[in-house]
Scaffold this motif. Sequence first.
Motif, PDB file in Angstrom:
ATOM      1  N   GLU A  87      -9.971  -1.626  -9.195  1.00  0.00           N
ATOM      2  CA  GLU A  87     -10.709  -2.606  -8.386  1.00  0.00           C
ATOM      3  C   GLU A  87     -11.017  -3.866  -9.181  1.00  0.00           C
ATOM      4  O   GLU A  87     -11.036  -4.973  -8.633  1.00  0.00           O
ATOM      5  CB  GLU A  87     -12.003  -1.977  -7.872  1.00  0.00           C
ATOM      6  CG  GLU A  87     -11.757  -0.893  -6.818  1.00  0.00           C
ATOM      7  CD  GLU A  87     -13.033  -0.193  -6.410  1.00  0.00           C
ATOM      8  OE1 GLU A  87     -14.003  -0.236  -7.205  1.00  0.00           O
ATOM      9  OE2 GLU A  87     -13.080   0.409  -5.312  1.00  0.00           O
ATOM     10  N   VAL A 124      -6.558   3.594   0.717  1.00  0.00           N
ATOM     11  CA  VAL A 124      -6.853   2.163   0.570  1.00  0.00           C
ATOM     12  C   VAL A 124      -6.883   1.562   1.979  1.00  0.00           C
ATOM     13  O   VAL A 124      -5.948   1.745   2.758  1.00  0.00           O
ATOM     14  CB  VAL A 124      -5.795   1.447  -0.295  1.00  0.00           C
ATOM     15  CG1 VAL A 124      -6.178  -0.021  -0.472  1.00  0.00           C
ATOM     16  CG2 VAL A 124      -5.665   2.132  -1.651  1.00  0.00           C
ATOM     17  N   VAL A 139     -11.174   1.045  -1.748  1.00  0.00           N
ATOM     18  CA  VAL A 139     -10.436   2.167  -2.308  1.00  0.00           C
ATOM     19  C   VAL A 139     -11.332   3.397  -2.351  1.00  0.00           C
ATOM     20  O   VAL A 139     -12.485   3.323  -2.796  1.00  0.00           O
ATOM     21  CB  VAL A 139      -9.927   1.844  -3.735  1.00  0.00           C
ATOM     22  CG1 VAL A 139      -9.135   3.024  -4.292  1.00  0.00           C
ATOM     23  CG2 VAL A 139      -9.073   0.582  -3.720  1.00  0.00           C
ATOM     24  N   LYS A 164     -10.361   4.299 -10.891  1.00  0.00           N
ATOM     25  CA  LYS A 164     -10.604   3.552  -9.647  1.00  0.00           C
ATOM     26  C   LYS A 164     -11.329   2.236  -9.938  1.00  0.00           C
ATOM     27  O   LYS A 164     -10.991   1.174  -9.403  1.00  0.00           O
ATOM     28  CB  LYS A 164     -11.425   4.406  -8.690  1.00  0.00           C
ATOM     29  CG  LYS A 164     -11.861   3.700  -7.409  1.00  0.00           C
ATOM     30  CD  LYS A 164     -12.613   4.671  -6.519  1.00  0.00           C
ATOM     31  CE  LYS A 164     -13.263   3.949  -5.349  1.00  0.00           C
ATOM     32  NZ  LYS A 164     -14.314   3.039  -5.740  1.00  0.00           N
ATOM     33  N   LEU A 213       0.832  -1.205   0.000  1.00  0.00           N
ATOM     34  CA  LEU A 213       0.000   0.000   0.000  1.00  0.00           C
ATOM     35  C   LEU A 213       0.865   1.254   0.000  1.00  0.00           C
ATOM     36  O   LEU A 213       0.581   2.221  -0.732  1.00  0.00           O
ATOM     37  CB  LEU A 213      -0.926  -0.004   1.219  1.00  0.00           C
ATOM     38  CG  LEU A 213      -1.917  -1.168   1.315  1.00  0.00           C
ATOM     39  CD1 LEU A 213      -2.764  -1.054   2.579  1.00  0.00           C
ATOM     40  CD2 LEU A 213      -2.828  -1.214   0.093  1.00  0.00           C
ATOM     41  N   SER A 220     -10.833   7.473  -3.696  1.00  0.00           N
ATOM     42  CA  SER A 220      -9.884   8.327  -4.410  1.00  0.00           C
ATOM     43  C   SER A 220     -10.621   9.453  -5.125  1.00  0.00           C
ATOM     44  O   SER A 220     -11.790   9.293  -5.511  1.00  0.00           O
ATOM     45  CB  SER A 220      -9.086   7.501  -5.430  1.00  0.00           C
ATOM     46  OG  SER A 220      -8.109   8.303  -6.058  1.00  0.00           O
ATOM     47  N   THR A 250      -5.535   9.426  -2.540  1.00  0.00           N
ATOM     48  CA  THR A 250      -6.149   8.092  -2.520  1.00  0.00           C
ATOM     49  C   THR A 250      -6.015   7.501  -1.124  1.00  0.00           C
ATOM     50  O   THR A 250      -5.026   7.748  -0.429  1.00  0.00           O
ATOM     51  CB  THR A 250      -5.472   7.161  -3.543  1.00  0.00           C
ATOM     52  OG1 THR A 250      -5.562   7.763  -4.839  1.00  0.00           O
ATOM     53  CG2 THR A 250      -6.132   5.791  -3.557  1.00  0.00           C
TER      54      THR A 250
END
Length: 592
Positions: free
Chosen positions: A539, A581, A571, A535, A490, A573, A579
Amino acid sequence: MKKKFFFKRVAIYLGMMLLPMTLLFTAFCVLNLRTIDRDLKRQGRQTVDAVDVNFDLVLSNVLYQNDLLTSTTRMNLSLKRILSQSEMAYGDAVNIDSLLAILRSIKDSHEYVESIYLYTDGAARYFSSDKGIHTIDDSADSSWLDVYREIAKDSSSYIAPREISLGADQVIPVLSIYKRLLLQKGCIVVNIDVAKLEEILAKQISGHEETIYLVNRDGDVLAEQSVGSGGNGDRKYFARLKEQYGEGWQEYLKGMDGTWVRTQNGTCLLSVGSYDAMEVYYVSAISSKARTESIFAMLQSFLAFLVLDLCVVVFLAYLTTKRSFDQISYMISVFNEAEKGLPVAKPENSNRDEYDVIMNNIIYLFLNTNHLNAQLKENEYKREHAEMMALQLQINPHFLFNTLQTVDMEVRKQGASPEEVSTIIRCVSDILKYALSDPGEPVTVEEEIQYLKKYAAIQKFRFGDQFIIYYEVDDEVMDAAVFRLFLQPLVENSLLHGIRGSKQKGYVKVSIQKRGERLRCCVMDTGTGMTREEKAGLESRFSSDETGGIGLANLYRRLVLRYGEESALRVWSKKGMGTAVSFYIPCEKMKV
């Protein structure tokens, strides 16, 4: 455990039996209340009728003889002369002696008669059954005359409650019955002992919790007798009726016959009768306690049945609980044999009922399929464990490649000092040792943070002052067990894809906090951020078999395999802002 299920069955069975019993008892009470009210009304009416008969006899006997006495002209003339003057002739004396004898005989033959007075209007004296002639001013009892003078002229009779003084502060309550003389202006006053009259009334009461009242036309209670806990609290009820309804209160009282009313002493059932010649009313007041006692008697029967049902319930609960736990013991023994690898024989057909047949066959089928399921689960576990190890081994070289690449870039820089190179090599050495350890062995959050800081130190040489990283970790979670390198991907993603593309200094925040029964891990940056489409594409690559990267997809898969779908990456963002996570780890799965 047995007690718990035993009491639970007792509660269930009792509820099943108590509900219909309660409904039946309620319906029975509703129907029986009508019968109780009807019986109480009949009881009150019987009491009133009996009092009417006896009170009529009391008054009729006395007044009839007094009418005979005072209807004699010669006797009346003698009485008038005696009461109006101090001297009397021989014939008057004889008549007075006869009159005194007659009055005393009346008193002696009726024990409830306390005394009898004869009086002519305007006289200064009156004649008594006790001692003959009395002077009013010197008499110990003169209140009767005050009552007589207040009686309306057109009223031929009247009853009033009062007290007669017997001396030495002793008084006796009486009912004074006033009857006007037939041949002259005056009256006969018959004083009836209230206590003895109430003894007569007591014999007429036909039920429990009942009070009988004698009330005159002014709302005064002349006499009262009760059985049970009723009584004095209702004495003022009749005076309040007169005050409220005025001259028509008697008609209102008669209209209350056979109805339940609220009095100061509680709710009671009234039954009303009257002696019209004297305007005296007999009122039977039966307390609602009489109805309550009848209901209580029914309740006692209900409780007796309830106790019997409870015994039956306890017995049935004991039998079913014992039988169930016998079956459970049998099941446990069969399972123990199955765990030991012993063959499980099909249960014999010595079954007592359908329950045993079903349970035995279920056990047999379950145990025969359980072995296959266990093998399938074991193979599934081995497969997931192998995949987990592969993912862990996959991220190690990826992590090392990126780290070494950073070292190479730093060494190639012009002007890199030996101290900086030495620091990088030392950090790389520690990270190599950490990353290449047994991937199946868990580490603590504290260890992961320590090696994450070394990784960040290496990246500092690469990015310089382009980013600042800080940590927000609860002290209580430092000893929680996690798998290796669950934060590094991350942070790496934030630096390479967020901070590197930004033209200003960025910030990276590593947050690990306990939220209830879960551990929330989050890495946030203030980098370039992503659009909704970017995004969504990121994902979609998490769960795709054809992923172009290793870091986040690898972490996503490891989290799902280890902790389940609820621990998958999330997530947030926004383009140009940064962003975040995050993921959650159940606390119950973080034990070392």
